[in-house]
Design an enzyme around this catalytic site. Structure first.
Site, short mmCIF file in Angstrom:
data_model
loop_
_atom_site.label_atom_id
_atom_site.label_comp_id
_atom_site.label_asym_id
_atom_site.label_seq_id
_atom_site.Cartn_x
_atom_site.Cartn_y
_atom_site.Cartn_z
N ASP A 20 13.00 -46.50 4.49
CA ASP A 20 13.57 -47.07 3.27
C ASP A 20 12.39 -47.23 2.31
O ASP A 20 11.23 -47.28 2.75
CB ASP A 20 14.22 -48.43 3.57
CG ASP A 20 14.70 -49.12 2.32
OD1 ASP A 20 14.37 -50.32 2.15
OD2 ASP A 20 15.37 -48.48 1.49
N ASP A 22 12.17 -49.34 -1.25
CA ASP A 22 11.94 -50.67 -1.82
C ASP A 22 11.72 -51.70 -0.72
O ASP A 22 12.55 -51.84 0.18
CB ASP A 22 13.16 -51.13 -2.64
CG ASP A 22 13.17 -50.52 -4.03
OD1 ASP A 22 14.10 -49.73 -4.30
OD2 ASP A 22 12.25 -50.81 -4.80
#
Lengths: 296, 295
Positions: A20, A22
């Site tokens: 992922d 952020d």
């Protein structure tokens, strides 16, 4: 506490690692300390590195560019999986001739549709209200620029959300053959600077407003749905038993991992905390402080 | 509970045992801009019989005076004292609890007028957008970096707001996420009943836009909450056992009646139908409060 979650991992047996973005690799525009070196070392070990994000504000190319500019080196745009692109793919697969998409979202989502040759409308602010537009009914009666070809309403982070936008979305969705698709349901971002603490509504909030206005339930493209993983398998032929996901959000990244049958690592450098594990009853396989702990 | 169909015998029984008739407006007294034939004569007859008549609406975009105006236009006898709308009821609720701070209001001029009547301070009324030409993604990021909450705000009130915007949502979510702040909403109706093909989203969509990121549920003033009935009970001393609620929505009108110990009559001139009752009964978690006594 999350006692049965392992705090140390040996990544040698994992051929593919999904990251992922952020809260894991970067925080806004700032790279997480040491993340670039960690990714480079993981690549040097011969592993495949893929990037997967729910954020609908950028198209595939924008992420490819951001990842490169920050110092990470994606091998190809096809190493990036983002919800705007996945939504465009889903819509393309279900396309009917002469169709159109109403986008309650970002320009990037519109571009992702265009790249695949799909017609769309929306995104720009709706016609502003006049002095005669005083009541909801009046405004609805004055909303005359409705398109009669809309077969999809696609929802992402719409900074131009307005009552008129909701009127249009709900009216298109009154047709049961018009599909309601959402990039993701992330609810919020908290900006906490001690004396100033802001709650920034996420795409999930826009989705709920459209669902309430239309009485429909959205189909989700992003994590925790497995749509983006199925694309990875199609594009790269990866084997779930050799795959790891590293994310900071229990409700999206870790649930996504469980839905795809892959091993899950929660890092607490982003939005979920160790306490959230028990509160949400979502248990990752591993719990680490940050991405760098993958190589300890 | 079985819902009994109205016939002459039942009408006589209801008239005998009921002093107070509470009517929802949209879908009962009128349909949008359209009259429902025969209904105003019925209300006049009830008043002639000495019954008390009240109009109870979730519409937050009208002051009591504006509801009176509409009632009279459609031939229904009305004055402020027998009207309850959510704009007025929210102001009364706040006055009753002694609210003395400032509200961030996601609402409309009628709600503002009712708050002014009881001297409650508010901010946030009207459009709230970045100026044209300065409304790019970066401008929004800049706003998020610069904006500071008003320390005087101690509560959030949400009602119908045709000027809903993302910037307003940031402000409302920030104020409402603070658990020390009061969090109220007028109602959560999904849609206004409408005639044409254009859907008119209800206040429920506005409330969803505000409450979703806060992880809080606002206190709801309107039906199905009993707040408006409690206000009526306070000012008019009405006895729930001698009262009946007449409405077109199972989820709001009928449920409120159940919560308050009143009987309920579903009319089929609006939102719900006899099939709707069956749908409630067959659902995975049937809500018995939504089953009317009569239709």
């Amino acid at each position: 506490m999350a006692n049965n979650v392992k705090k140390h991992i040996d990544i040698s047996n994992f051929k593919n690692i999904l990251f992922d973005c952020d809260g894991v690799l970067w925080h806004g525009q700032k790279v997480h300390n040491g993340a670039v070196e960690t990714i480079n070392r993981i690549r040097a070990m011969g592993k495949r590195v893929l990037f997967v994000t729910n954020n609908s504000s950028n198209a595939r190319f924008d992420y490819f560019h951001k990842i490169a500019v920050l110092g990470f080196k994606p091998v190809d745009e096809t190493d990036v999986f983002c919800s705007a692109h996945s939504a465009a793919l889903l819509i393309t697969k279900a396309w009917k001739p002469d169709s159109k998409v109403f986008v309650v979202g970002t320009m990037a989502m519109g571009h992702a549709l265009e790249l695949l040759g799909r017609k769309w409308t929306g995104v720009k602010p709706e016609a502003s209200l006049s002095d005669y537009d005083t009541s909801p009914r009046n405004i609805a009666a004055n909303t005359t620029d409705l398109d009669d070809k809309i077969d999809f309403v696609l929802v992402g982070l719409d900074h131009n959300l307005s009552y008129r936008r909701l009127i249009k979305a709900a009216t298109y969705l009154a047709n049961p053959d018009c599909r309601l698709i959402a990039t993701n349901r992330d609810q919020r971002l908290v900006i906490d600077q001690g004396d100033r603490c802001l709650t920034i509504p996420g795409t999930g909030v826009i989705v709920r407003a459209v669902e309430e206005a239309s009485g429909r339930v959205a189909e989700l493209v992003g994590k925790p749905e497995r749509i983006m993983f199925d694309e990875m398998v199609a594009e790269h032929g990866i084997d779930p038993s050799e795959t790891l996901i590293v994310g900071d959000n229990l409700e999206t990244d870790i649930l996504f991992g469980k839905n795809c049958g892959i091993t899950t690592v929660l890092v607490t450098s982003g939005c979920s905390t160790e306490e959230d594990i028990e509160r949400l009853n979502i248990y990752p396989d591993y719990l680490l402080n940050d991405i760098n702990d993958l190589l300890i | 509970k079985t819902t009994r169909k109205i016939d002459k015998a039942l009408v006589d029984e209801i008239i005998r045992t009921t002093d107070n008739f509470l009517f929802d407006c949209d879908g009962v007294l009128w349909r949008g801009h359209g009259i429902i034939p025969g209904c105003s004569e019925t209300v006049h007859k009830l008043i002639k019989m000495g019954k008390r008549v009240f109009y109870v609406t979730n519409n937050s975009s009208k002051t009591r005076a504006q509801v009176v105006e509409k009632c009279i236009k459609f031939g229904y006898p009305a004055q402020k004292e027998n009207i309850l709308g959510t704009a007025y009821s929210s102001a009364m609720y706040l006055q009753n609890i002694g609210f003395s701070g400032k509200l961030f209001m996601v609402g409309n001029p009628s709600m503002a007028e009712e708050l002014d009547s009881v001297g409650i301070k508010y901010t946030g009324l009207g459009p709230d957008v970045l100026p044209e030409g300065h409304n790019s993604f970066d401008d929004m990021v800049h706003f998020q970096k610069e904006w500071t909450p008003d320390p005087e705000v101690t509560g959030v009130l949400v009602g119908m707001d045709v000027h809903l915007s993302y910037r307003k949502m940031i402000k409302a979510a920030t104020y409402a996420s603070n658990k020390d702040n009061l969090f109220l909403a007028t109602n959560e109706d999904k849609a206004f009943p409408h005639e044409d093909h254009v859907v008119v989203p209800g206040t429920g969509s506005i409330v969803a836009a505000v409450k979703t990121p806060t992880r809080r549920e606002p206190t709801i003033i309107g039906k199905p909450s009993s707040t408006m009935f409690d206000l009526l009970h306070e000012t008019h001393d009405i006895d729930a056992k001698r009262s009946i609620m007449v409405g077109d929505s199972l989820h709001t009108d009928i449920a409120m009646a159940s919560h308050c110990g009143m009987r309920s009559l579903l009319v089929l001139s609006g939102i719900d139908s006899v099939e709707s009752i069956e749908t409630v009964k067959k659902s995975s978690h049937p809500d018995s409060a939504q089953i009317p006594d009569y239709f």
